[in-house]
Write an enzyme that holds these catalytic residues in place. Structure first.
Site, PDB file in Angstrom:
ATOM      1  N   GLU A   1       0.884  -1.623  -0.040  1.00 37.48           N
ATOM      2  CA  GLU A   1       0.253   0.205  -0.280  1.00 37.48           C
ATOM      3  C   GLU A   1       1.375   1.529  -0.147  1.00 37.48           C
ATOM      4  O   GLU A   1       1.216   2.798  -0.371  1.00 37.48           O
ATOM      5  CB  GLU A   1      -0.731   0.387   1.192  1.00 37.48           C
ATOM      6  CG  GLU A   1      -1.791  -0.654   1.347  1.00 37.48           C
ATOM      7  CD  GLU A   1      -2.756  -0.849  -0.397  1.00 37.48           C
ATOM      8  OE1 GLU A   1      -3.031   0.375  -0.627  1.00 37.48           O
ATOM      9  OE2 GLU A   1      -3.326  -2.313  -0.453  1.00 37.48           O
TER      10      GLU A   1
ATOM     11  N   HIS B   1       1.817   2.053  -3.484  1.00 42.06           N
ATOM     12  CA  HIS B   1       1.132   2.983  -4.064  1.00 42.06           C
ATOM     13  C   HIS B   1       0.833   4.644  -3.509  1.00 42.06           C
ATOM     14  O   HIS B   1       1.099   5.361  -4.667  1.00 42.06           O
ATOM     15  CB  HIS B   1      -0.187   2.550  -3.588  1.00 42.06           C
ATOM     16  CG  HIS B   1      -1.231   0.944  -4.346  1.00 42.06           C
ATOM     17  ND1 HIS B   1      -0.510   1.036  -5.642  1.00 42.06           N
ATOM     18  CD2 HIS B   1      -1.393   0.125  -3.971  1.00 42.06           C
ATOM     19  CE1 HIS B   1      -1.169   0.201  -6.308  1.00 42.06           C
ATOM     20  NE2 HIS B   1      -1.631  -1.286  -4.875  1.00 42.06           N
TER      21      HIS B   1
HETATM   22 ZN    ZN Z   1      -2.330  -1.906  -4.763  1.00 43.85          ZN
END
Ligand code: ZN
Length: 260
Positions: A127, A130
């Site tokens: 995460e 991202h």
């Molecule tokens: Zn992802």
């Protein structure tokens, strides 16, 4: 007479040449990403049941998140001062997601299925990538470019204004814009680098993906089951990388479950 004047034609051709170079004009900047993420995170904290600060799962997720953050190069943090935060949403869904600009949310349904710190690190490291690599902002820019016709593009360019307006972005768009396969693979790859740098065993990432794969189709729209490279492929890529590198990683460590 709708024929375009030579001046307009010249402008058009210049723009056609210029657009690829100025493709970033549609991409929200770091400050906008932070503001958007903050706004959406506040909405989530208001509208969803978010576990309290002293819940052992929150304590553990935050400790692991903090450790991973400490391995992000200082120069990057200076250039992109994202405001990272970690919360656990009280929900049976097996999910986790990051908002642009830093807020990361993991669902208790997923945390409760995990048994090692390395698994939590795997999910958070994915995460964090991202956010770090601004995947949402790139997806947003691509989406805008697809939607806007050349006419509007011309107007925008002629008006010499920025195409991005934070007020015009709904929370909905923050959650529904799918990441590309490229972004997902990148999040796995760079997430792997980060978790290994921080001393975790990348097998943890495989473990989580296996848990998610077993549930495929069961959860509601989660970032894990949208237009992703199939989880089985992603597991295979990580497996091959571990075997190719042939390194000895520290053994996976069990979760503290309330003892920190
Ligand atoms: Zn992802």
């Amino acid at each position: 007479m709708n024929r375009l004047s030579p001046t307009v034609l010249l402008s058009l051709s210049l723009i056609l040449v210029a657009v690829p170079a100025s493709a970033d004009m549609f991409k929200p900047g770091v400050k906008d990403q932070i503001a958007l993420g903050k706004r959406a995170a506040e909405d989530i904290r208001k509208n969803e049941k978010v576990l309290k600060d002293d819940d052992p799962r929150v304590v553990e997720v935050r400790a692991i998140g903090k450790k991973l953050l400490s391995f992000i190069p200082a120069a990057e943090l200076k250039k992109k001062p994202f405001e990272y935060s970690f919360d656990v949403v009280d929900s049976k869904d097996l999910n986790a997601f990051a908002l642009p600009g830093g807020p990361v949310f993991v669902y208790s349904g997923l945390v409760d299925k995990l048994t090692t710190q390395d698994e939590i690190a795997g999910i958070i490291a994915h995460e964090l990538t991202h956010v770090r690599n601004e995947h949402w902002a790139s997806a947003y820019a691509d989406n805008q470019k697809r939607q806007l016709g050349l006419t509007i593009l011309l107007t925008v360019l002629n008006a010499n204004s920025t195409a991005f307006n934070i007020a015009g972005v709904s929370d909905e768009l923050l959650f529904t814009l799918p990441y590309s396969r490229k972004h997902e693979s990148e999040a796995d790859r760079i997430g792997y680098d980060l978790m290994v740098k921080a001393g975790y065993n990348p097998q943890g990432m495989i473990d989580v993906f296996e848990i998610l794969e077993k549930q495929s189709g069961g959860g509601k729209s989660s970032e894990w089951y949208s237009d992703h490279p199939a989880l089985a492929n992603r597991i295979e890529v990580i497996r091959q990388r571990i075997s190719k590198e042939g390194k000895a990683f520290p053994a996976e460590r069990p979760l503290h479950r309330g003892t920190i």
